[in-house]
Design an enzyme around this catalytic site. Structure first.
Site, short mmCIF file in Angstrom:
data_model
loop_
_atom_site.label_atom_id
_atom_site.label_comp_id
_atom_site.label_asym_id
_atom_site.label_seq_id
_atom_site.Cartn_x
_atom_site.Cartn_y
_atom_site.Cartn_z
N SER A 120 -1.93 -8.02 0.23
CA SER A 120 -2.46 -6.93 -0.16
C SER A 120 -4.12 -7.12 -0.26
O SER A 120 -4.88 -6.24 -0.09
CB SER A 120 -2.16 -6.83 -1.57
OG SER A 120 -1.00 -5.89 -1.86
N ASP A 175 -3.46 3.41 -2.81
CA ASP A 175 -2.94 2.56 -3.68
C ASP A 175 -2.46 3.09 -5.27
O ASP A 175 -1.95 4.17 -5.42
CB ASP A 175 -3.88 1.33 -3.81
CG ASP A 175 -3.47 -0.16 -3.85
OD1 ASP A 175 -2.82 -0.24 -5.17
OD2 ASP A 175 -3.19 -0.78 -2.83
N HIS A 199 -4.28 -2.79 -9.23
CA HIS A 199 -4.23 -3.58 -7.75
C HIS A 199 -4.90 -2.67 -6.92
O HIS A 199 -5.75 -3.15 -5.98
CB HIS A 199 -2.68 -3.03 -7.40
CG HIS A 199 -2.31 -3.75 -5.88
ND1 HIS A 199 -2.50 -3.01 -4.80
CD2 HIS A 199 -1.93 -4.89 -5.74
CE1 HIS A 199 -2.06 -3.76 -3.77
NE2 HIS A 199 -1.77 -4.79 -4.40
#
Length: 440
Positions: A382, A155, A190
């Site tokens: 996600s 990520d 994220h």
């Protein structure tokens, strides 16, 4: 338009280059519609010789195919302006780099070992704007917290929050394919949220925001930049690194909350091929379905792989009660381009509270989503994906002998059927307690 040399390359070598690269080549000439006729020949020559395209070249796996092909690629890159070889992946018989249309034509003409040339297209974090719902808390109550397992989060990085480092630093490794830093960080936010969804222990919230695998080790693999984007080659590089370091860090699970439009057949998609290889080498791979729902046929790559576990997003209305659960409208639906049923399973993906990465990009632009001082709320497939990765770690702790196919079977057979179309819900909503039971 068809007489332009760059367009001729796209048309002449169609079988050797993927759809995305063909479109990029043709697209490079579109501004010439507004170029005076007397300048078009010179402009076409400039585009052909100087406009570079990021590529991933896959060579045939026959004996010496990679060695011979990579040597030709390197020679052509050395003899053409602005061209270069960037990354090499012998495991996947691939190399990334940049080529002009002229160099691309020469490579296609002079290398018989090419299987296909892909545009090194962009992948992005699949962000749309919990533990009780998934019944993972029942496994925690029985001592299954992912202890002894390791989850790799591919990520934007991982911020070393106290939820990962208090008492024991559970971030056991960090690899950065963006800035080549050695210390764990996350300039987007994220990846930290995803790591918290899988393995946060809730230390900073007195256990309120605890993930399924609260004792699992974490490997942060930064393949996406500050804006949450990264090239196809970075994703492959991250998977390759995990395979190379699988034994050193005991990496059991890959969690990929990222994707790109699934417009290529799984057999012809280099990222799908990479996750399939990881699966075959004993790694459980969990990938996001995508956030392009509710339209059909919107599953993202690498979630289009029929082997791995592809996760859609459930809206649990912030309650553990299953009667009000629905599929999030943004969650991508199947079938895939190969007409495979996807997603495989659903997990909560709406308003998920997890670890915050202070001063990161998302932290700055989503101030209203902050929860207390140390957490932030996000939605998307996600978030659903690492929750399932955490449950996989719990199941591995229950039985370390289970192979990826065993884990996938248990997840699907234990899921709660919501009575919806399979290309909307897969097998249904994940139920860790049922997946851990003695299934028939």
């Amino acid at each position: 338009m068809f007489h332009f040399s760059t367009v001729k390359v796209a048309r002449a070598y169609g079988p050797l280059i993927d759809t995305h690269l063909r479109h990029a080549l043709i697209g490079a000439t579109r501004p010439m519609r507004f170029t005076p006729c007397f300048l078009q020949t010179y402009t076409d020559l400039w585009i052909r010789k100087l406009k570079v395209f990021p590529v991933l070249v896959k060579f045939k796996t026959a004996a010496h195919g990679y060695q011979n092909g990579s040597a030709v690629f390197q020679h052509i890159a050395n003899t053409h302006m602005r061209c270069q070889v960037r990354q090499s992946f012998p495991r996947f018989s691939s190399q990334s780099g940049t080529l002009t249309a002229q160099a691309l034509e020469k490579l296609c003409n002079n290398c018989d070992d090419i299987e296909k040339i892909y545009l090194n297209r962009s992948f992005s974090a699949l962000l749309h704007t919990a533990t009780e719902t998934t019944r993972a808390s029942f496994l925690q109550d029985n001592g299954m917290t992912g202890d002894g397992t390791t989850i790799a989060i591919l990520d934007t990085g991982v911020h070393p929050s106290a939820d990962f480092t208090e008492s024991e630093n559970r971030i056991v490794a960090f690899k950065d394919f963006i800035n080549d830093e050695t210390e764990a960080y996350d300039d987007n936010g994220h990846g930290t949220h995803c790591a918290g969804d899988a393995a946060g222990n809730g230390h900073l919230s007195d256990g309120r925001y605890m993930a399924p695998a609260s004792d699992a080790h974490i490997v942060g693999v930064k393949v996406l930049d500050k804006s949450g984007a990264g090239p196809l080659s970075n994703i492959i590089a991250g998977i390759d690194w995990c395979l190379e370091n699988k034994d050193e860090y005991n990496i059991d699970i890959l969690s990929l909350s990222l994707g790109s439009p699934g417009s290529e057949s799984a057999d012809d998609d280099p990222v799908v091929q990479a996750v399939n290889q990881a699966w075959e080498e004993g790694m459980i791979v969990v990938a996001a379905a995508g956030n392009e729902g509710p339209s059909a046929g919107t599953i993202s790559s690498p979630g289009t792989s029929p082997q791995i576990i592809t996760v859609g997003a459930l809206d649990d209305q912030n309650t553990p009660d299953r009667s009000d659960d629905t599929v999030a409208s943004f969650s991508s639906r199947g079938p895939t381009i190969d007409n495979e049923t996807k997603p495989d399973i659903l997990a909560p993906g709406v308003d998920i509270v997890s670890v915050r990465s202070p001063r990161s990009f998302l932290d700055k632009v989503s101030k209203s989503s902050r929860v207390d001082d140390d957490y932030i709320s996000m939605s998307g497939t996600s978030m659903a994906t690492p929750i399932v990765a955490g449950i996989c770690a719990q199941l591995l702790e229950l039985n370390a002998e289970w192979e990826p196919d065993d884990i996938k079977t248990r997840l699907l057979e234990g899921a709660e059927n919501l009575g919806l179309d399979e290309n909307t819900q897969g097998a249904g909503s994940v139920n860790a307690m049922e997946s851990a039971a003695d299934l028939e």
